[in-house]
Scaffold this active site. Structure first.
Site, PDB file in Angstrom:
ATOM      1  N   LEU A  15       0.821  -1.213   0.000  1.00 15.41           N
ATOM      2  CA  LEU A  15       0.000   0.000   0.000  1.00 15.41           C
ATOM      3  C   LEU A  15       0.854   1.260   0.000  1.00 15.41           C
ATOM      4  O   LEU A  15       0.441   2.301  -0.499  1.00 15.41           O
ATOM      5  CB  LEU A  15      -0.918   0.009   1.224  1.00 15.41           C
ATOM      6  CG  LEU A  15      -1.963  -1.108   1.313  1.00 15.41           C
ATOM      7  CD1 LEU A  15      -2.742  -0.994   2.623  1.00 15.41           C
ATOM      8  CD2 LEU A  15      -2.909  -1.041   0.123  1.00 15.41           C
ATOM      9  N   SER A  19       9.843   5.559   5.847  1.00 14.75           N
ATOM     10  CA  SER A  19      11.230   5.492   6.286  1.00 14.75           C
ATOM     11  C   SER A  19      11.477   4.312   7.203  1.00 14.75           C
ATOM     12  O   SER A  19      12.586   3.804   7.288  1.00 14.75           O
ATOM     13  CB  SER A  19      11.607   6.783   7.003  1.00 14.75           C
ATOM     14  OG  SER A  19      10.758   6.991   8.109  1.00 14.75           O
ATOM     15  N   GLY A  21       9.546   1.374   7.176  1.00 10.66           N
ATOM     16  CA  GLY A  21       9.173   0.090   6.605  1.00 10.66           C
ATOM     17  C   GLY A  21       8.149   0.216   5.499  1.00 10.66           C
ATOM     18  O   GLY A  21       7.929   1.307   4.955  1.00 10.66           O
ATOM     19  N   THR A  22       7.515  -0.895   5.193  1.00 12.95           N
ATOM     20  CA  THR A  22       6.555  -0.981   4.095  1.00 12.95           C
ATOM     21  C   THR A  22       5.205  -1.427   4.630  1.00 12.95           C
ATOM     22  O   THR A  22       5.129  -2.341   5.455  1.00 12.95           O
ATOM     23  CB  THR A  22       7.043  -1.992   3.037  1.00 12.95           C
ATOM     24  OG1 THR A  22       8.352  -1.615   2.605  1.00 12.95           O
ATOM     25  CG2 THR A  22       6.113  -2.015   1.838  1.00 12.95           C
ATOM     26  N   LYS A  36       2.405  -3.379   8.747  1.00 13.53           N
ATOM     27  CA  LYS A  36       3.610  -2.576   8.529  1.00 13.53           C
ATOM     28  C   LYS A  36       4.816  -3.426   8.879  1.00 13.53           C
ATOM     29  O   LYS A  36       5.047  -3.768  10.047  1.00 13.53           O
ATOM     30  CB  LYS A  36       3.597  -1.306   9.373  1.00 13.53           C
ATOM     31  CG  LYS A  36       4.832  -0.442   9.135  1.00 13.53           C
ATOM     32  CD  LYS A  36       4.618   0.999   9.519  1.00 13.53           C
ATOM     33  CE  LYS A  36       5.733   1.871   9.000  1.00 13.53           C
ATOM     34  NZ  LYS A  36       5.461   3.305   9.167  1.00 13.53           N
ATOM     35  N   ASP A 130       6.331  11.688  16.174  1.00 11.65           N
ATOM     36  CA  ASP A 130       6.507  11.911  14.732  1.00 11.65           C
ATOM     37  C   ASP A 130       5.181  12.270  14.074  1.00 11.65           C
ATOM     38  O   ASP A 130       4.794  11.683  13.057  1.00 11.65           O
ATOM     39  CB  ASP A 130       7.112  10.659  14.086  1.00 11.65           C
ATOM     40  CG  ASP A 130       7.765  10.958  12.727  1.00 11.65           C
ATOM     41  OD1 ASP A 130       8.092  12.135  12.481  1.00 11.65           O
ATOM     42  OD2 ASP A 130       7.949  10.017  11.945  1.00 11.65           O
TER      43      ASP A 130
END
Length: 420
Positions: A15, A19, A21-22, A36, A130
């Site tokens: 999707l 920074s 992960g995916t 994730k 963050d």
């Protein structure tokens, strides 16, 4: 290609990338989920894996309508993954890239939702660290709110903390204190983080106020240019007012962007104050301001700097600083960075006391071809005006010398019937 994550989940398609992960669309025992998968280098860090497991209780305990819930944490071989609720929609960065800025009512409604989520997290003792548009998801299947805004949810709780926690570096193994690092996205970092202080709940308020400023203006208050200059601005500069928003909303923004953490509002109070503003914001159009010019402390531009891009060109709100990050789709989401804390003299150097003021809509960028042309026209107008003034003065002087007033010794002629 499908990918097994532990024994309970299957990841089907990517999707997005970030920074840390995916994110994959996955399937679990209870239906669709978002998975994730953290970067391989993070999964290979045994100390981080240990902290990951320790954080399990705190992360799984966050349950709020404006927080993307973490359902499970998976440690399986080389895989380190967070299994989260699947939000069917888009992230706030994508919407900003498309629209550049939002109407004040929608911007405030979205920010209030995130403030509600932060209030729940802070009450549970969790600091996000963050907060940025990439970590705000818009639920397109949820009810439409003020200004046409969809419900907003904050995601990626705990990821920054996991990455930020000190590891066993060679310096630490040798008994030396390792260099202090800054973890976060430069545009949204609170001043106390830049100065090396531990992050408390107030850092999330500062970051959220920065996000609100960006939703209204189309750019962040202290961003742009070299990351070092961005960090210095957070510490040394004050935010410049945005024209066109109510004074009460502006004062709320200023308070939450205060340099002193104790001066900022708490998340619950910020959410309530923002919702009080909503009725007065109905119908106000998006602001018309242009991005401010680069700070003088940044490297100077080349003499023939190209003209500013078109207004509808999406602007990346933060500089990508992931070491060795490969170029790929979605790379604009790689905005998490690790930097050395600047020394006090570095923070003090080049301070201008105030942030760069936004330019009026349509005003040229200094140094651009359009700006230089306007400067030439202005100089020509001033030269012509000076020449016209000089000619007028010369003509007036000449006329004064040609006038012939009566001599005081000349005889006076009297009219008829007058005496001598």
């Amino acid at each position: 290609m499908a990918r097994k994550i532990g024994s309970r989940y299957t990841a089907h398609q990517i999707l997005g990338r970030g920074s840390a992960g995916t994110v994959w669309l996955g399937e679990g025992p209870e239906g669709p989920v978002a998975v994730k998968i953290l970067r391989d280098d993070l999964a290979a860090d045994q100390e981080l894996v240990g902290r990951f497991v320790q954080e399990r209780t705190a992360l799984l305990g966050l349950d709020h309508p404006h927080v993307v819930a973490v359902r499970d944490l998976v440690v399986d071989g080389n895989d380190l993954a967070l299994v989260m609720d699947l939000v069917r929609g888009t992230d706030l960065r994508t919407r900003l890239n498309r629209e550049r800025r939002l109407a004040p009512e929608a911007a405030v409604a979205i920010t209030a939702d995130i403030a509600d989520g932060l209030a729940a997290a802070h009450a549970a003792g969790v600091v996000h660290r963050d907060v940025k548009p990439e970590n705000v998801l818009l639920d397109m299947e949820g009810p439409i709110g003020p200004g046409g805004a969809h419900p907003a949810l904050l995601t990626d709780f705990g990821v920054a903390k996991l990455i930020d926690t000190p590891r066993r570096t060679p310096e630490r193994a040798a008994g030396r204190a390792p260099a202090t690092k800054i973890i976060g996205t430069p545009d949204y970092l609170a001043p106390e983080i830049v100065e090396g202080l531990p992050p408390r709940a107030a850092v999330d308020i500062y970051a959220l106020a920065t996000v609100l400023y960006e939703l209204l203006a189309g750019f962040t208050p202290f961003g742009g240019g070299h990351p070092g200059a961005v960090l210095r601005r957070h510490v040394t500069e004050t935010v410049v007012p945005l024209p066109g928003i109510p004074e009460e909303l502006w004062q709320l923004l200023v308070q939450c962007l205060a340099k002193a953490p104790a001066s900022r509002l708490r998340a619950a109070e910020l959410a309530a104050r923002l919702r009080e503003q909503l009725p007065g914001l109905a119908g106000i159009a998006p602001l018309e301001v242009d991005e401010p010019d680069s700070d003088e402390t940044e490297p100077p531009a080349a003499p023939e700097e190209p003209a500013a891009p078109a207004r509808d060109t999406p602007r990346r709100a933060a500089v990508s600083l992931v070491p060795g990050a490969p170029a790929r789709d979605g790379a604009n989401r790689d905005t998490h960075t690790s930097m050395r804390v600047p020394a006090p003299d570095e923070l003090a150097g080049g301070a201008r006391g105030t942030a760069r003021a936004p330019r009026a809509a349509g005003a040229p960028r200094p140094g651009s071809a359009r700006h230089r042309a306007e400067q030439r026209r202005r100089r020509l107008r001033l030269t012509l005006a000076a020449a016209a003034t000089a000619v007028a003065l010369a003509v007036a002087g000449y006329a004064a010398t040609q006038s012939d007033p009566p001599s005081p010794t000349a005889p006076v002629r009297h009219g008829p019937g007058t005496g001598p």
